[in-house]
Design a protein around this motif. Structure first.
Motif, mmCIF file in Angstrom:
data_model
loop_
_atom_site.group_PDB
_atom_site.id
_atom_site.type_symbol
_atom_site.label_atom_id
_atom_site.label_comp_id
_atom_site.label_asym_id
_atom_site.label_seq_id
_atom_site.Cartn_x
_atom_site.Cartn_y
_atom_site.Cartn_z
ATOM 1 N N ASN A 46 -44.709 50.176 -99.149
ATOM 2 C CA ASN A 46 -43.740 51.120 -99.711
ATOM 3 C C ASN A 46 -43.407 52.157 -98.640
ATOM 4 O O ASN A 46 -43.925 52.101 -97.529
ATOM 5 C CB ASN A 46 -44.284 51.763 -101.000
ATOM 6 C CG ASN A 46 -45.586 52.499 -100.787
ATOM 7 O OD1 ASN A 46 -45.769 53.193 -99.790
ATOM 8 N ND2 ASN A 46 -46.507 52.341 -101.723
ATOM 9 N N THR A 47 -42.550 53.104 -98.961
ATOM 10 C CA THR A 47 -42.136 54.095 -97.957
ATOM 11 C C THR A 47 -43.311 54.945 -97.491
ATOM 12 O O THR A 47 -43.346 55.362 -96.331
ATOM 13 C CB THR A 47 -41.010 55.001 -98.490
ATOM 14 O OG1 THR A 47 -41.405 55.561 -99.739
ATOM 15 C CG2 THR A 47 -39.719 54.238 -98.651
ATOM 16 N N PHE A 48 -44.288 55.187 -98.351
ATOM 17 C CA PHE A 48 -45.464 55.969 -97.945
ATOM 18 C C PHE A 48 -46.289 55.200 -96.914
ATOM 19 O O PHE A 48 -46.777 55.786 -95.950
ATOM 20 C CB PHE A 48 -46.319 56.333 -99.158
ATOM 21 C CG PHE A 48 -45.601 57.189 -100.150
ATOM 22 C CD1 PHE A 48 -45.252 58.499 -99.854
ATOM 23 C CD2 PHE A 48 -45.252 56.684 -101.391
ATOM 24 C CE1 PHE A 48 -44.570 59.296 -100.760
ATOM 25 C CE2 PHE A 48 -44.569 57.465 -102.307
ATOM 26 C CZ PHE A 48 -44.223 58.769 -101.999
ATOM 27 N N ASP A 49 -46.434 53.892 -97.115
ATOM 28 C CA ASP A 49 -47.152 53.064 -96.146
ATOM 29 C C ASP A 49 -46.456 53.096 -94.787
ATOM 30 O O ASP A 49 -47.098 53.220 -93.746
ATOM 31 C CB ASP A 49 -47.222 51.605 -96.624
ATOM 32 C CG ASP A 49 -47.997 51.437 -97.912
ATOM 33 O OD1 ASP A 49 -48.954 52.214 -98.142
ATOM 34 O OD2 ASP A 49 -47.645 50.526 -98.696
ATOM 35 N N ILE A 50 -45.138 52.992 -94.816
ATOM 36 C CA ILE A 50 -44.371 53.007 -93.564
ATOM 37 C C ILE A 50 -44.544 54.343 -92.855
ATOM 38 O O ILE A 50 -44.800 54.388 -91.655
ATOM 39 C CB ILE A 50 -42.884 52.689 -93.836
ATOM 40 C CG1 ILE A 50 -42.757 51.214 -94.249
ATOM 41 C CG2 ILE A 50 -42.025 52.999 -92.610
ATOM 42 C CD1 ILE A 50 -41.391 50.811 -94.737
ATOM 43 N N ALA A 51 -44.437 55.435 -93.591
ATOM 44 C CA ALA A 51 -44.588 56.761 -92.991
ATOM 45 C C ALA A 51 -45.987 56.935 -92.396
ATOM 46 O O ALA A 51 -46.145 57.485 -91.303
ATOM 47 C CB ALA A 51 -44.322 57.837 -94.036
ATOM 48 N N GLU A 52 -47.000 56.446 -93.078
ATOM 49 C CA GLU A 52 -48.381 56.580 -92.610
ATOM 50 C C GLU A 52 -48.634 55.750 -91.358
ATOM 51 O O GLU A 52 -49.293 56.193 -90.419
ATOM 52 C CB GLU A 52 -49.345 56.137 -93.716
ATOM 53 C CG GLU A 52 -50.796 56.288 -93.355
ATOM 54 C CD GLU A 52 -51.706 55.874 -94.492
ATOM 55 O OE1 GLU A 52 -52.775 55.323 -94.192
ATOM 56 O OE2 GLU A 52 -51.357 56.100 -95.660
ATOM 57 N N GLU A 53 -48.104 54.550 -91.320
ATOM 58 C CA GLU A 53 -48.358 53.645 -90.197
ATOM 59 C C GLU A 53 -47.480 53.930 -88.985
ATOM 60 O O GLU A 53 -47.814 53.545 -87.876
ATOM 61 C CB GLU A 53 -48.160 52.192 -90.631
ATOM 62 C CG GLU A 53 -49.203 51.698 -91.597
ATOM 63 C CD GLU A 53 -50.614 51.724 -91.030
ATOM 64 O OE1 GLU A 53 -50.792 51.515 -89.811
ATOM 65 O OE2 GLU A 53 -51.546 51.969 -91.796
ATOM 66 N N TRP A 54 -46.351 54.598 -89.211
ATOM 67 C CA TRP A 54 -45.389 54.822 -88.131
ATOM 68 C C TRP A 54 -46.035 55.464 -86.901
ATOM 69 O O TRP A 54 -45.764 55.066 -85.783
ATOM 70 C CB TRP A 54 -44.253 55.711 -88.631
ATOM 71 C CG TRP A 54 -43.079 55.683 -87.714
ATOM 72 C CD1 TRP A 54 -42.956 56.326 -86.515
ATOM 73 C CD2 TRP A 54 -41.877 54.953 -87.888
ATOM 74 N NE1 TRP A 54 -41.740 56.041 -85.942
ATOM 75 C CE2 TRP A 54 -41.061 55.205 -86.771
ATOM 76 C CE3 TRP A 54 -41.404 54.127 -88.888
ATOM 77 C CZ2 TRP A 54 -39.800 54.645 -86.629
ATOM 78 C CZ3 TRP A 54 -40.154 53.571 -88.744
ATOM 79 C CH2 TRP A 54 -39.366 53.830 -87.629
ATOM 80 N N ALA A 55 -46.878 56.436 -87.125
ATOM 81 C CA ALA A 55 -47.473 57.191 -86.016
ATOM 82 C C ALA A 55 -48.610 56.435 -85.324
ATOM 83 O O ALA A 55 -49.021 56.821 -84.240
ATOM 84 C CB ALA A 55 -47.979 58.525 -86.524
ATOM 85 N N LYS A 56 -49.110 55.393 -85.940
ATOM 86 C CA LYS A 56 -50.239 54.670 -85.354
ATOM 87 C C LYS A 56 -49.781 53.780 -84.202
ATOM 88 O O LYS A 56 -48.745 53.126 -84.272
ATOM 89 C CB LYS A 56 -50.939 53.835 -86.419
ATOM 90 C CG LYS A 56 -51.630 54.692 -87.457
ATOM 91 C CD LYS A 56 -52.395 53.851 -88.431
ATOM 92 C CE LYS A 56 -53.059 54.742 -89.474
ATOM 93 N NZ LYS A 56 -53.717 53.953 -90.507
ATOM 94 N N GLU A 57 -50.593 53.774 -83.174
ATOM 95 C CA GLU A 57 -50.276 52.989 -81.982
ATOM 96 C C GLU A 57 -50.234 51.502 -82.304
ATOM 97 O O GLU A 57 -51.115 50.976 -82.971
ATOM 98 C CB GLU A 57 -51.323 53.244 -80.901
ATOM 99 C CG GLU A 57 -51.012 52.569 -79.602
ATOM 100 C CD GLU A 57 -52.001 52.923 -78.515
ATOM 101 O OE1 GLU A 57 -52.105 52.141 -77.567
ATOM 102 O OE2 GLU A 57 -52.662 53.966 -78.623
ATOM 103 N N GLY A 58 -49.189 50.859 -81.849
ATOM 104 C CA GLY A 58 -49.076 49.415 -81.997
ATOM 105 C C GLY A 58 -48.360 48.943 -83.239
ATOM 106 O O GLY A 58 -48.053 47.765 -83.360
ATOM 107 N N SER A 59 -48.089 49.817 -84.195
ATOM 108 C CA SER A 59 -47.373 49.406 -85.395
ATOM 109 C C SER A 59 -45.919 49.097 -85.055
ATOM 110 O O SER A 59 -45.323 49.736 -84.187
ATOM 111 C CB SER A 59 -47.422 50.496 -86.468
ATOM 112 O OG SER A 59 -48.735 50.665 -86.935
#
Length: 100
Positions: A46-59
């Motif tokens: 969902n959009t929350f998952d995308i926002a959370e993962e966006w900043a992680k390296e390699g996503s």
């Protein structure tokens, strides 16, 4: 069934319809190369998952078959593929589908 077909089939089944053509095409070109896997029990984002993962390296975020580089380029009204880096094991893919 090969890995590419399996990944696409699981994502199709998760939404009870085929994923968009451009994203399907991108997966066909990249599943083997990037070692992309999918979890049958949990492959929806969902959009929350995308926002959370966006900043992680390699996503990686794919929309309309193209990699999204900037947050402003993400369109929440369009289907997307979220790939989470599993370090040396490749990626785990999740399907984002907009609310209808």
């Amino acid at each position: 069934m090969d890995q590419t077909t399996w990944v696409i089939q699981v994502l199709d089944d998760s939404n009870n319809r085929s994923i968009e053509y451009q994203n399907r095409s991108w997966l066909r070109q990249n599943v083997e190369k990037l070692h992309i896997r999918v979890c049958v029990e949990d492959c929806v984002a969902n959009t929350f998952d995308i926002a959370e993962e966006w900043a992680k390296e390699g996503s990686i975020l794919i929309q309309e078959g193209k990699r999204i580089q900037f947050k402003a380029d993400f369109h929440p009204g369009k289907e997307a593929l979220l790939l989470i880096n599993l370090k040396e094991d490749g990626y785990l893919v999740f399907l984002y589908s907009p609310k209808e």
